[in-house]
Design an enzyme around this catalytic site. Structure first.
Site, mmCIF file in Angstrom:
data_model
loop_
_atom_site.group_PDB
_atom_site.id
_atom_site.type_symbol
_atom_site.label_atom_id
_atom_site.label_comp_id
_atom_site.label_asym_id
_atom_site.label_seq_id
_atom_site.Cartn_x
_atom_site.Cartn_y
_atom_site.Cartn_z
ATOM 1 N N ASP A 198 54.567 66.045 4.496
ATOM 2 C CA ASP A 198 54.308 64.903 3.610
ATOM 3 C C ASP A 198 52.860 64.431 3.723
ATOM 4 O OD1 ASP A 198 56.863 65.083 2.728
ATOM 5 O OD2 ASP A 198 57.421 63.016 3.154
ATOM 6 N N HIS A 231 57.661 66.536 0.359
ATOM 7 C CA HIS A 231 56.715 66.240 -0.717
ATOM 8 C C HIS A 231 55.716 67.368 -0.932
ATOM 9 C CE1 HIS A 231 57.388 62.062 -2.153
ATOM 10 N NE2 HIS A 231 58.102 62.002 -1.048
ATOM 11 N N ASP A 652 50.865 66.571 -22.788
ATOM 12 C CA ASP A 652 49.420 66.345 -22.825
ATOM 13 C C ASP A 652 48.721 67.474 -22.068
ATOM 14 O OD1 ASP A 652 46.928 65.187 -23.143
ATOM 15 O OD2 ASP A 652 47.151 63.893 -21.389
ATOM 16 N N SER A 656 44.047 64.525 -21.423
ATOM 17 C CA SER A 656 43.039 63.564 -21.868
ATOM 18 C C SER A 656 43.509 62.134 -21.730
ATOM 19 C CB SER A 656 42.683 63.838 -23.336
ATOM 20 O OG SER A 656 43.822 63.598 -24.170
ATOM 21 N N ASP A 692 48.927 50.758 -30.813
ATOM 22 C CA ASP A 692 47.626 51.346 -31.139
ATOM 23 C C ASP A 692 46.665 50.181 -31.350
ATOM 24 O OD1 ASP A 692 45.470 52.799 -31.956
ATOM 25 O OD2 ASP A 692 46.323 53.380 -33.895
ATOM 26 N N ASN A 694 43.413 49.544 -31.060
ATOM 27 C CA ASN A 694 42.170 49.621 -31.828
ATOM 28 C C ASN A 694 42.339 50.321 -33.170
ATOM 29 O OD1 ASN A 694 42.596 52.192 -30.949
ATOM 30 N ND2 ASN A 694 40.655 52.367 -29.806
ATOM 31 N N ASP A 696 42.910 53.357 -34.162
ATOM 32 C CA ASP A 696 42.163 54.587 -34.409
ATOM 33 C C ASP A 696 43.083 55.794 -34.560
ATOM 34 O OD1 ASP A 696 43.064 54.836 -31.840
ATOM 35 O OD2 ASP A 696 41.140 55.436 -30.967
ATOM 36 N N GLU A 703 47.717 52.636 -21.331
ATOM 37 C CA GLU A 703 47.986 51.321 -21.892
ATOM 38 C C GLU A 703 49.435 51.213 -22.355
ATOM 39 O OE1 GLU A 703 45.243 50.443 -24.966
ATOM 40 O OE2 GLU A 703 43.496 50.377 -23.643
#
Length: 726
Positions: A198, A231, A652, A656, A692, A694, A696, A703
């Site tokens: 671990d 782990h 993802d 990013s 969302d 902002n 965009d 967030e």
């Protein structure tokens, strides 16, 4: 003479009064310390119960019960279960092609490593510097070559050294490792070490900790020894932070580094024996543990202790979709054979594209949102188990014919067949990595963790006698003093990550063993602030943190709790008795806690002694208000934030941290199908647009997760949480 008698009487009265005052002060102090100790114990109990419990069975149970869920969901979840190691990583080309720019100011390693290299690493990590990806890959490559030559069980002797130092879990706490080296000395021929697993997860400096340990292993292979922990496992790393840490620190080469870490972890030895008398394993043992069998198995085949061997699953014939997935794999295999003349980098790209194509063909979403991080995992048949009721504590009756299968923090049980060789190997390693001691005799499934066993004193005595041993040293459990003895001193738990739950919550410790094999314990606590705090202030700070974590758990199960309270509240008064309140909390949250004692901390009591159960939720809420697109959506997201993050990390592929509305829709479709939440694409779009911020057209997933973090409305950072009796 009369005056003398009067003075004597007055003196006697004064002495009696002083004695009474002293007794009263002593009684007050004892009561105060008893209350403080009670608070300290239930605080510890809260931390440990929440750590071990997780979301019991949710991920696996939802997969079991939905035989007709989308194939893309099954494909996705199957990718979490087994890694694929690119053969390219077994060659020096894995790091030779990576250029180190002149602007790089960190340590530059040369192999074989020297003392100056390890000193440079120590200095760099103290200065918050990051080792370049080229050197990380080269260090892992050299570590893997060395570990391949090592046996499953390392045998050490104190005849060649004065003492051997044994350390427990570090969990990415670099400060603890540096403090151990400062107090005890750096690894060398005079100061040999055994680190008992671990090394990674939970802490923020896992990569630095494991790099230092591997570097000293390469420098002093005869005096630095590493056991595998539960782990050191790619599935655990997905949930508990190591995968995320690597991808954040090494964006360009993170996937290759993670793949090599997975392979290196599987080659770590699983036990160490000192002088033929002291057995060191990470978790513990079971009544089936056989050290002779463990010494000859192929340990590297068990990439994850959370993954059932493939042959076992096929023999059980579980999951109706296995044949379909096998056909799909055969198609993918034929594609890969037709392209086997390409370069390693091209093969990896084509492998990803072929998996993305097959994923896209199963999904109704667009191709941009259907790709996955196939560099970490490969598609295999989904696990579809038949759930069986399991006991929640070692004291409860259990079914001895149940095989425990841990997945992340959850437990799933299946009736075992006659175990083939590879399943026996897997089960033995699971027991070594996941088991815990208990005071009761016998051996039972470790349902509190979801894997391994609870082993009693009789199991310990039998194994020690069978192999001529006298002591077991294990880790795996946080202890308030950093260590603990049980089974009449024949089992020692050592834990080296101080402040594990909260600043001041526990000490760290390590053991030194000399030729007499009598353990000596050394305690410490990495702290920049707790030394200035009184005992009461330290207990209060830890208690406040534990209660906040428990309140978040309560808030995440709000609907189930209210339903339970309303069954008891037949007259809709909004109140239940303390006994009813405690019973509902225990049955819904499945946490073995002193609920009656905690009642005043979690809810308001009416003058008649009843509990206003709505008050359990009034000081908590969402960080931001989101549209209620489906019943209990926010609560579902609060409860399964970590699982959403795991799914997102697979989708993802470029890590990013930003996803488009289409990718967000695809993530949520997978998650909602996985949990059986009925929600339309339009509702998902409304949810996506609301976060969302902002406008965009993309969403910062960090967030998004923060939006579903519980906020304690009454928190004041300058004042500790108020507790009764203060």
């Amino acid at each position: 003479m009369g005056c003398g008698a009067s003075i004597a009487i007055e003196t006697q009265v004064t002495r009696v009064t002083a004695m009474k005052a002293a007794v009263l002060i002593q009684r007050w102090y004892r009561r105060y310390m008893a209350r403080l100790e009670m608070r300290r114990r239930y605080t510890w109990n809260i931390f440990q119960s929440i750590e071990y419990a997780g979301e019991q069975d949710q991920l696996q149970a939802s997969l079991q019960d939905r035989k007709y869920c989308e194939m893309s969901v099954k494909y996705l979840i199957s990718q979490l279960l087994e890694p694929v190691i690119d053969p390219w990583l077994d060659r020096e080309a894995c790091y030779d092609s990576i250029h180190v720019p002149e602007s790089y100011v960190g340590p530059r390693l040369s192999f074989p490593l020297s003392v100056s290299d390890t000193n440079a690493l120590l200095s760099a990590f103290k200065e918050q510097q990051t080792l370049h990806a080229r050197y990380v890959l080269q260090l892992l490559y050299e570590t893997k070559k060395l570990l391949k030559q090592m046996p499953n069980i390392i045998h050490l002797s104190t005849s060649y050294t004065k003492e051997i130092t044994i350390c427990g879990d570090l969990h990415g706490r670099l400060d603890d490792l540096l403090l151990i080296f400062y107090k005890n000395g750096l690894p060398s021929a005079e100061t040999p070490y055994v680190f008992n697993g671990d090394f990674v997860d939970r802490g923020k400096k896992s990569i630095e900790v494991v790099i230092l340990l591997f570097a000293y292993l390469l420098l002093y292979p005869d005096y630095m020894h590493l056991n595998r922990g539960n782990h050191e496992d790619h599935i655990m790393n997905l949930r508990y932070g190591f995968t995320k840490e690597v991808m954040q620190k090494y964006k360009a080469n993170g996937c290759e580094i993670l793949q090599l870490f997975q392979d290196v972890f599987s080659f770590l030895p699983i036990a160490t024996v000192i002088d033929g008398k002291v057995l060191i394993v990470h978790g513990g043992i079971s009544d089936q543990t056989d050290l002779d069998f463990l010494s000859v198995i192929d340990r590297h085949k068990v990439k994850s202790a959370l993954r059932l061997p493939r042959r076992s699953l096929e023999q059980l014939d579980i999951g109706r979709s296995n044949k379909q997935m096998k056909r799909m794999r055969s198609t993918d295999t034929s594609r890969s054979h037709s392209k086997n003349q390409r370069t390693p980098n091209m093969r990896r790209r084509c492998s990803r594209l072929s998996q993305q194509d097959s994923f896209a063909s199963m999904s109704s979403s667009s191709s941009s949102s259907s790709s996955s991080s196939s560099s970490l995992c490969s598609p295999h048949p989904p696990l579809c188990f038949s759930p069986h009721p399991c006991p929640s504590s070692p004291n409860m009756p259990h079914n001895i014919n149940i095989l425990q299968v841990p997945f992340l923090d959850s437990a799933t049980s299946i009736p075992p067949p006659l175990p083939p060789q590879n399943e026996q190997e897997w089960k033995q390693i699971v027991d070594i990595l996941w088991s815990d001691p208990k005071t009761q005799e016998g051996c039972s499934p470790n349902t509190f963790r979801g894997g391994g066993c609870y082993f009693g004193p009789d199991v310990t005595r039998r194994l020690l006698l069978q192999h001529g041993l006298q002591l077991i040293i294990r880790s795996h459990e946080c202890k308030q003093e950093g260590y603990e003895l049980c089974h009449s001193g024949q089992v020692i738990t050592i834990f080296s990550a101080s402040n594990y739950y909260e600043e001041g919550s526990n000490r760290g410790a390590y053991i030194k063993l000399g030729r007499e094999l009598v353990p000596r314990f050394y305690q410490y606590q990495v702290s920049r602030s707790t030394r200035k705090l009184t005992l009461t202030q330290r207990v209060r700070a830890a208690e406040g943190s534990a209660l906040r974590a428990l309140k978040e758990k309560v808030f995440a199960h709000r609907s189930d709790l209210i339903a339970g309270f309303q069954k008891c509240d037949q007259n809709n008064t909004g109140r239940v008795t303390v006994s009813e309140w405690a019973q509902v909390l225990g049955s819904v949250l499945k946490l073995d806690l002193p609920w009656r004692t905690l009642c005043s901390h979690l809810a308001h009591l009416a003058p008649d002694g009843c509990v206003d159960y709505q008050s359990c939720f009034e000081d908590m809420g969402a960080r931001i208000q989101l549209p209620q697109v489906t019943p209990n959506l926010a609560e579902t997201l609060f409860r399964y934030r970590t699982d959403i993050e795991i799914i997102f990390n697979i989708i993802d592929k470029d890590h990013s941290g930003l996803i488009s509305i289409e990718e967000f829709r695809h993530t949520w479709r997978l998650f909602s199908a996985h949990l059986g939440v009925d929600i339309t694409n339009g509702a998902i779009d409304d949810l996506a647009r609301s976060i969302d911020f902002n406008k965009d057209g993309s969403i910062d997933f960090t967030e998004f997760l923060e939006a579903f973090r519980v906020v304690h409305k009454l928190d004041n950072k300058d004042q500790p949480l108020k507790t009764s009796g203060e």
